[in-house]
Scaffold this active site. Structure first.
Site, short mmCIF file in Angstrom:
data_model
loop_
_atom_site.label_atom_id
_atom_site.label_comp_id
_atom_site.label_asym_id
_atom_site.label_seq_id
_atom_site.Cartn_x
_atom_site.Cartn_y
_atom_site.Cartn_z
CG ASN A 44 4.08 12.68 2.82
OD1 ASN A 44 3.65 14.10 2.94
ND2 ASN A 44 3.98 12.07 3.16
CB SER A 201 5.79 -2.31 5.49
OG SER A 201 4.33 -2.79 6.43
N GLY A 240 16.48 -2.97 2.84
CA GLY A 240 16.32 -2.22 1.85
C GLY A 240 14.49 -2.73 1.38
CG ASP A 267 4.64 8.97 2.70
OD1 ASP A 267 3.94 7.11 1.71
OD2 ASP A 267 3.69 9.06 2.95
#
Length: 325
Positions: A44, A201, A240, A267
């Site tokens: 990806n 994350s 964001g 990705d």
């Protein structure tokens, strides 16, 4: 005939498992129509970078089957160098994933990748693809979760990249169906020591710390930077992203867009960020491109199908409802 451009070293090398992807339009147990494509975190990113004009090399194993042929055909159609990809002739099949929408943008993914060709990728497969002049090696935490040989390949590639002066980017990309937090932490620690750019994350950041920790984000980031990582990027989804270095932090809000399918958004973000890095953009500009490519991903269905070309990045500057003629 090989063109001069093909002979030039790739801007980015990445490797991992790309699978056939079957996408349902509703609950799988109810049957109905299915769509067939391909998907894999690393490919990806490769597609996203190639569409933005960068030279990208993907390495991996696919089965000697029609689904493996689909994977390679798709990547080649996206102008990705697959010369080092391997068709496994030992009987291992191409991996498979099924996705089904369940609630709004919540999607359930089922994997059928145990014993797949992609999980057998090894250092011998990957190292020949890394050449001096390559600028970035992109890795994810998915690959070392696939099995011992894949974990060895990730570590060997990062070590070789460091020796060649290639920037190593690691996207944690934790998959709970592949391994536990403790196993991930153990495998990611040696990779972190070779990483220049870490992407995670908010909930993935603790996985790269040496031991379980309830440390605040700022403390965790400081620990990672102190370990030698030059840059840490935290993806915050609809809120964001933030980039951290020893000189401070930079925030960027997400682009406002109606979400259709959030699978692949991370990705797409990585592709945009690495594109900005390759282009010499400063941190705010890299984040802007990253949230823009991520917005394209969430506004369209599929892991990579809606990713933009470089010319399309400016579409967000057009008023809503504009028809481009």
């Amino acid at each position: 005939m090989t063109t001069p451009e093909r002979q030039a070293p790739p801007d980015v090398v990445t490797f991992g498992e790309t699978m056939a992807a079957i996408r349902a339009h509703g609950a799988l147990r109810l049957g109905g129509g299915l769509g067939l494509s391909v998907a894999g975190a690393e490919s990806n990113v490769a597609i996203g970078l190639a569409r933005l004009g960068h030279r990208v090399r993907w390495v991996g194993r696919v089965g000697a089957d029609e689904l493996g042929a689909l994977v390679l055909r798709t990547l080649r159609a996206e102008s990705i160098d697959t010369d080092h990809a391997i068709t496994d002739d030992t009987g291992r099949p191409t991996g498979l994933l099924l996705t089904e929408p369940r609630l709004g943008t919540l999607t359930r993914v089922s994997y059928y990748r145990a014993g797949s060709a992609g999980s057998a990728v090894s250092p011998a497969d990957v190292l020949p693809a890394l050449v001096p002049g390559t600028r970035i090696l992109h890795l994810t935490g998915i690959t070392p979760a696939l099995g011992p040989s894949a974990a060895e390949a990730a570590l060997a590639a990062a070590t070789t990249a460091r020796d060649f002066g290639i920037t190593v980017c690691l996207d944690v990309n934790y998959r709970s169906r592949l391994w536990s937090h403790d196993r991930a932490r153990t495998a990611l620690q040696p990779l972190l020591a070779l990483t220049d750019l870490l992407i995670a994350s908010e909930d993935e950041l603790p996985l790269v710390l040496e031991r379980r920790s309830d440390a605040r984000e700022s403390e965790a980031v400081h620990s990672v930077l102190a370990a030698g990582v030059g840059e840490v990027v935290i993806k915050r989804g609809a809120r964001g992203a933030t980039t951290f270095t020893v000189d401070g932090s930079t925030d960027r809000a997400a682009q406002q867009v109606g979400a259709v399918d959030v699978v692949g958004a991370g990705d797409a973000f990585v592709a945009g960020y690495l594109s900005g890095l390759l282009g010499g953009a400063d941190t705010p500009a890299r984040l802007h491109r990253a949230v823009t490519t991520a917005a394209f991903a969430v506004a369209t269905r599929g892991d990579w199908e809606g990713l933009p070309t470089r010319d399309e990045l400016g579409l967000f500057d057009q008023p809503d409802g504009t028809t481009v003629r």
